[in-house]
Each structure stands twice: as structure tokens, then as C-alpha cells.
Design a protein around this motif. Structure first.
Motif, PDB file in Angstrom:
ATOM      1  N   PHE A  72      21.851  27.085  82.178  1.00 41.24           N
ATOM      2  CA  PHE A  72      22.495  26.606  80.958  1.00 41.24           C
ATOM      3  C   PHE A  72      21.944  27.322  79.731  1.00 41.24           C
ATOM      4  O   PHE A  72      22.700  27.724  78.835  1.00 41.24           O
ATOM      5  N   GLY A  73      20.627  27.506  79.674  1.00 41.55           N
ATOM      6  CA  GLY A  73      20.008  28.199  78.533  1.00 41.55           C
ATOM      7  C   GLY A  73      20.487  29.641  78.423  1.00 41.55           C
ATOM      8  O   GLY A  73      20.843  30.106  77.337  1.00 41.55           O
ATOM      9  N   ALA A  80      26.442  32.264  72.542  1.00 42.90           N
ATOM     10  CA  ALA A  80      26.174  32.458  71.111  1.00 42.90           C
ATOM     11  C   ALA A  80      26.400  33.917  70.719  1.00 42.90           C
ATOM     12  O   ALA A  80      26.993  34.197  69.663  1.00 42.90           O
ATOM     13  N   VAL A  81      25.933  34.850  71.566  1.00 40.45           N
ATOM     14  CA  VAL A  81      26.149  36.277  71.276  1.00 40.45           C
ATOM     15  C   VAL A  81      27.647  36.587  71.281  1.00 40.45           C
ATOM     16  O   VAL A  81      28.149  37.284  70.389  1.00 40.45           O
ATOM     17  N   ALA A  83      30.132  34.506  70.724  1.00 42.48           N
ATOM     18  CA  ALA A  83      30.751  33.880  69.551  1.00 42.48           C
ATOM     19  C   ALA A  83      30.496  34.712  68.296  1.00 42.48           C
ATOM     20  O   ALA A  83      31.392  34.890  67.459  1.00 42.48           O
ATOM     21  N   ALA A  84      29.271  35.243  68.156  1.00 42.32           N
ATOM     22  CA  ALA A  84      28.969  36.093  67.003  1.00 42.32           C
ATOM     23  C   ALA A  84      29.804  37.370  67.035  1.00 42.32           C
ATOM     24  O   ALA A  84      30.303  37.815  65.991  1.00 42.32           O
ATOM     25  N   LEU A  85      29.965  37.964  68.214  1.00 42.41           N
ATOM     26  CA  LEU A  85      30.802  39.164  68.320  1.00 42.41           C
ATOM     27  C   LEU A  85      32.257  38.868  67.973  1.00 42.41           C
ATOM     28  O   LEU A  85      32.913  39.646  67.279  1.00 42.41           O
ATOM     29  N   VAL A  86      32.758  37.745  68.452  1.00 39.92           N
ATOM     30  CA  VAL A  86      34.145  37.374  68.142  1.00 39.92           C
ATOM     31  C   VAL A  86      34.303  37.153  66.646  1.00 39.92           C
ATOM     32  O   VAL A  86      35.281  37.620  66.043  1.00 39.92           O
ATOM     33  N   TYR A  87      33.353  36.455  66.032  1.00 40.25           N
ATOM     34  CA  TYR A  87      33.423  36.232  64.586  1.00 40.25           C
ATOM     35  C   TYR A  87      33.392  37.566  63.840  1.00 40.25           C
ATOM     36  O   TYR A  87      34.150  37.774  62.892  1.00 40.25           O
ATOM     37  N   GLY A  88      32.502  38.471  64.269  1.00 39.02           N
ATOM     38  CA  GLY A  88      32.428  39.783  63.630  1.00 39.02           C
ATOM     39  C   GLY A  88      33.719  40.569  63.785  1.00 39.02           C
ATOM     40  O   GLY A  88      34.179  41.216  62.837  1.00 39.02           O
TER      41      GLY A  88
END
Length: 152
Positions: A72-73, A80-81, A83-88
């Protein structure tokens, strides 16, 4: 003093925006939704499907919980990585056309300057060649006038 050019307006082409929205729906949203639905269905089938009930020890249960926690971790970190790439990428897709338009305008100006300088150099070179050709023609005419038997 040179003033900076005014900022370009952020206006999108409505037809292109509609095409992009439709492509995002069919190429991203629908496949991800289907994958999530299939994953949830498999999870429900695994939890509800009772095979042969087997008795295991408490240590095995605790070990399994630790392994699940580690997975899970790692999964949360990768999520998270991602999601950050998608946001970028969303940010870049929103802002990049305006940057590319500015770059295109700059390169258009550079191309115009280059063409003007090249034309000046080309005119001088062509002018020298024209002058040389004119002198050769005058020399050939003078030879033909004074010595017609020597003309080719």
C-alpha cells in the motif's frame, strides 16, 4: 527604449477544445473507468467468493497485514507521483499553446531578419557576378570588333 510586447490573449479555439474534450473522454476517462469497474468487481468477487475455509495462524495474518501495508505504501507513493505528473501535463496542455505561439512569433521574426540579411549578401554577390559577366561581354564584343577571326 523598447517596450515589451503586450501579452497575448488566452483565447482557445472552441472547435479544437471540443475535439480535445471528446478525445479525453474516449481515450482516457472511459478506459480508466472500465479498468476501475473491473478491479472493483474482481475485489468483490474475491472477498465474497468463499472457497475452502482454511484455518491459518495469527502470525500468518499479521505477516500478510505487513506485506499489504508495504504494498500500500509503495502504491500510494507511485500514485502520488502519477497524480503530480497528470497535474503537470494538464497545466502544460493549458499553457503550452500560448508559449508555442510566442515562440512561433519570435522564430518568424528571426526568419524575417535572416531573410533580409541573406538577401543583402545575395544581392552583392549577384551584383559582382553581373559586373563580371558584363565586363566579359564587353571584352568579347571588343575582340569581335577588332579581330573578328579570333572570336569563337
Amino acid at each position: 527604449m523598447s517596450a515589451a510586447p503586450p501579452p497575448l490573449p488566452k483565447v482557445r479555439n472552441p472547435r479544437t477544445a471540443a475535439v480535445i474534450r471528446r478525445e479525453v473522454l474516449w481515450q482516457i476517462t472511459v478506459p480508466v473507468g472500465v479498468a476501475l469497474a473491473l478491479t472493483l468487481a474482481m475485489m468483490i468477487l474475491i472477498v465474497l467468493g468463499r472457497g475452502a475455509p482454511v484455518r491459518v495462524g495469527a502470525l500468518a495474518d499479521f505477516s500478510l497485514m505487513l506485506l499489504i501495508g508495504i504494498a500500500f505504501g509503495l502504491g500510494l507513493g507511485l500514485f502520488a507521483v502519477l497524480a503530480a505528473l497528470v497535474y503537470g501535463l494538464v497545466y502544460l496542455l493549458r499553457e503550452a499553446p500560448f508559449w508555442f505561439k510566442r515562440l512561433q512569433d519570435f522564430l518568424w521574426g528571426v526568419a524575417g531578419q535572416t531573410k533580409a540579411m541573406t538577401r543583402q549578401v545575395d544581392n552583392r554577390i549577384v551584383g559582382v557576378h553581373i559586373s563580371a559577366a558584363a565586363l566579359q561581354s564587353i571584352w568579347a564584343q571588343l575582340r569581335a570588333l577588332f579581330a573578328p577571326w579570333r572570336t569563337p
